[in-house]
Design an enzyme around this catalytic site. Sequence first.
Site, short mmCIF file in Angstrom:
data_model
loop_
_atom_site.label_atom_id
_atom_site.label_comp_id
_atom_site.label_asym_id
_atom_site.label_seq_id
_atom_site.Cartn_x
_atom_site.Cartn_y
_atom_site.Cartn_z
CG HIS A 164 -0.70 -7.17 -7.79
ND1 HIS A 164 -2.07 -7.39 -7.59
CD2 HIS A 164 -0.70 -6.09 -8.76
CE1 HIS A 164 -2.98 -6.54 -8.29
NE2 HIS A 164 -2.24 -6.06 -9.26
CD GLU A 165 2.35 -3.51 -9.46
OE1 GLU A 165 2.25 -3.42 -10.59
OE2 GLU A 165 1.44 -3.14 -8.79
CG HIS B 169 0.11 -6.16 -13.54
ND1 HIS B 169 -1.23 -6.33 -14.06
CD2 HIS B 169 -0.04 -5.59 -12.37
CE1 HIS B 169 -1.96 -5.85 -13.33
NE2 HIS B 169 -1.42 -5.47 -12.08
CG ASP C 184 -4.74 -4.06 -11.75
OD1 ASP C 184 -3.65 -3.29 -12.23
OD2 ASP C 184 -4.48 -4.87 -10.53
ZN ZN Z 1 -2.52 -4.41 -10.52
#
Ligand code: ZN
Length: 276
Positions: free
Chosen positions: A58-59, A62, A156
Site C-alpha cells: 500500500h505504501e 503511494h 489518504d
Molecule cells: Zn495510504
Amino acid sequence: MARSTYLFRLYGIPIRVHITLWFILPLFALNLTVQQGFLGFLWGVIAAVGLFASVALHELGHSVVAISKGCHVREILLLPIGGIAQLTQMPSKPADEIKIAIAGPAVSLALSLLFGIFSFLASVIGFSGLFWTLSILSGINLMLALFNLLPSFPMDGGRVFRAWMTPKLGRLEATRRAAKIGRIMAVIFGIYGLFSGQIMLIAIAVFIYLAAGAEYRMVQAKEAYSHYTNPWTHAHRPTPEVQDDEIYVSPPPYADAANKSSGSSMFDDLFKQWHR
Ligand code: ZN
C-alpha cells in the site's frame, strides 16, 4: 533511525520494520488464525506477515506515484499501527497529491481482489487453511482501502479532501480544516475504541490526532517562511531550513488484533523522526 530494522529495498526504497512490530507479530498471528493447534498458528503467522506485506505494498503504491511526480521517498516504515511512507519534495499541484493519496487504497483494492480470487481457487481444490488465510487477507485489504479513504487527515481520504480544498482556500486554510476534521474523527475512533476495548484503534486514534496537528504546524511554518520578507531589502529569505517533509500514513483497521499490547515508545520515535 533508532529502533527499526532494515529489511530490503523495494523499487529502490528502504523498507524498515519498527522493533515493536517483531514483538507484536505473534499476537497478530494468534488473532488472525481460525484453526487450533500449531498448524493454525503457522497459518496465523502467514496471515500476519501477509497483512504487513499488504501494508508495505500500500505504501509502495503511494511511493511509486510520488516518485513519478518528482518526489523523493526516504523510506517505508512498518509499525504495529500501520505503515508510513516518508516523502520529501512534495509536488505543489493538488492534482498530484490526490493521485499519490489514491494510489495506496488502489493497491489495497487490487490486492483484495487478487487474494479473493486465489482464496476461491483454494476452496475449489479443498485446501481449507489456505482458503481461510487468503480470505482473511482479502478482507483485510478491502478494509485497508476503505478505512484509509475516510476523510480523517492525514490519512489518504483526508489528503484527497485537503488537496480538493487547496485551490479554493489555499494550502494553509485547507490543511487547517482537514486537520480539524481529522482530529474530530480521531476522537470518534478513540471513543469507539475505548468502548469496544480495541487498544489498537485507540493507538491509531491518538496517532491521527497528533499527526493532524503536527502536519498543520509544518504547513504553517512553511507558509510563514515563504511569506517572510526582509524589511530592509525586501528580498525573500532563502528557506533551506524548512523543507517539504510529508508522511503518508496508512493505519489498518485491526479489529481486535493485538488487543493485549501496544507499542509505547512508538509515538516518541515517530515524532522525533517527524521533526528531525
Ligand atoms: Zn495510504
